[in-house]
Design a protein around this motif. Sequence first.
Motif, PDB file in Angstrom:
ATOM      1  N   ARG A 139       9.182 108.514  37.153  1.00 49.58           N
ATOM      2  CA  ARG A 139       7.907 109.024  37.678  1.00 49.58           C
ATOM      3  C   ARG A 139       7.178 107.890  38.386  1.00 49.58           C
ATOM      4  NH1 ARG A 139       4.992 112.496  33.115  1.00 49.58           N
ATOM      5  NH2 ARG A 139       4.469 113.939  34.760  1.00 49.58           N
ATOM      6  N   GLY A 140       6.556 108.196  39.492  1.00 49.37           N
ATOM      7  CA  GLY A 140       5.863 107.174  40.276  1.00 49.37           C
ATOM      8  C   GLY A 140       6.762 106.513  41.299  1.00 49.37           C
ATOM      9  N   ASN A 141       8.020 106.968  41.399  1.00 53.27           N
ATOM     10  CA  ASN A 141       8.972 106.466  42.406  1.00 53.27           C
ATOM     11  C   ASN A 141       9.151 104.951  42.411  1.00 53.27           C
ATOM     12  OD1 ASN A 141       9.513 109.105  43.429  1.00 53.27           O
ATOM     13  ND2 ASN A 141       7.508 109.021  44.431  1.00 53.27           N
ATOM     14  N   PRO A 142       9.543 104.358  41.292  1.00 48.87           N
ATOM     15  CA  PRO A 142       9.791 102.910  41.284  1.00 48.87           C
ATOM     16  C   PRO A 142      11.023 102.568  42.124  1.00 48.87           C
ATOM     17  CG  PRO A 142      10.576 103.888  39.254  1.00 48.87           C
ATOM     18  CD  PRO A 142       9.859 104.983  40.007  1.00 48.87           C
ATOM     19  N   LEU A 143      11.224 101.298  42.364  1.00 48.76           N
ATOM     20  CA  LEU A 143      12.402 100.836  43.097  1.00 48.76           C
ATOM     21  C   LEU A 143      13.656 100.863  42.225  1.00 48.76           C
ATOM     22  CD1 LEU A 143      10.818  97.763  44.935  1.00 48.76           C
ATOM     23  CD2 LEU A 143      11.243 100.077  45.837  1.00 48.76           C
ATOM     24  N   ARG A 144      13.455 100.666  40.933  1.00 50.20           N
ATOM     25  CA  ARG A 144      14.572 100.664  39.987  1.00 50.20           C
ATOM     26  C   ARG A 144      14.024 100.897  38.586  1.00 50.20           C
ATOM     27  NH1 ARG A 144      16.208  94.440  38.586  1.00 50.20           N
ATOM     28  NH2 ARG A 144      14.098  93.705  38.187  1.00 50.20           N
TER      29      ARG A 144
END
Length: 192
Positions: A139-144
């Motif tokens: 959730r929150g679209n992290p890079l990894r």
Amino acid sequence: MITELHSPEPTTRMKVIVTFMQMVSPPAGPRLLLPAGWSVEHGVQPSLAAYRVLHDRVGRSCCWWMRQAVPDEPLEHFLAVAPIEIGLLRDNGNVRGFYEINRADPSSPNIAYFGLFPEAIGQGVGRAFLDTVLRRAWRGNPLRVRVNTCTADHPRALPLYRDAGFDVLRQVEEVWDVPDRLGLTIPPHLRA
């Protein structure tokens, strides 16, 4: 590289290989479903005592000692202010495992703790539980998303993380001085 963690109190020395892993894209495919009666409760704020029980129930057989060794006051402060999310795996309302996601770096959340109580192992819930936690971590679209495991953890941990889509970044040998007051049994093959 060998990292040594020392303690001023009576300890038993333990040597492990820590495997650091990352996943660079969210889980593909449909969500894996838990069996009937099983659920995951997100955003739990356990008391200090309940948090210690979670760590003991999941981690005793795997020698999870680092959080258990922290005195009450600093651990209680950590639980109150740290950017963490804790969730519980439940079987018909009964707690059977937990996870903790550390979001100190929003671009790279870390699944700091994940595991099942001994009675839940082998019930066919681990992969679906991890899938639920991974989708939460993304959730929150992290890079990894990161996780690590070590040779003291359940032998299924590393293959489970690989099957879920994690890649190994590196492995590090660490030597830990585990406080004897915790009453953990260090397996002979892990004693340093």
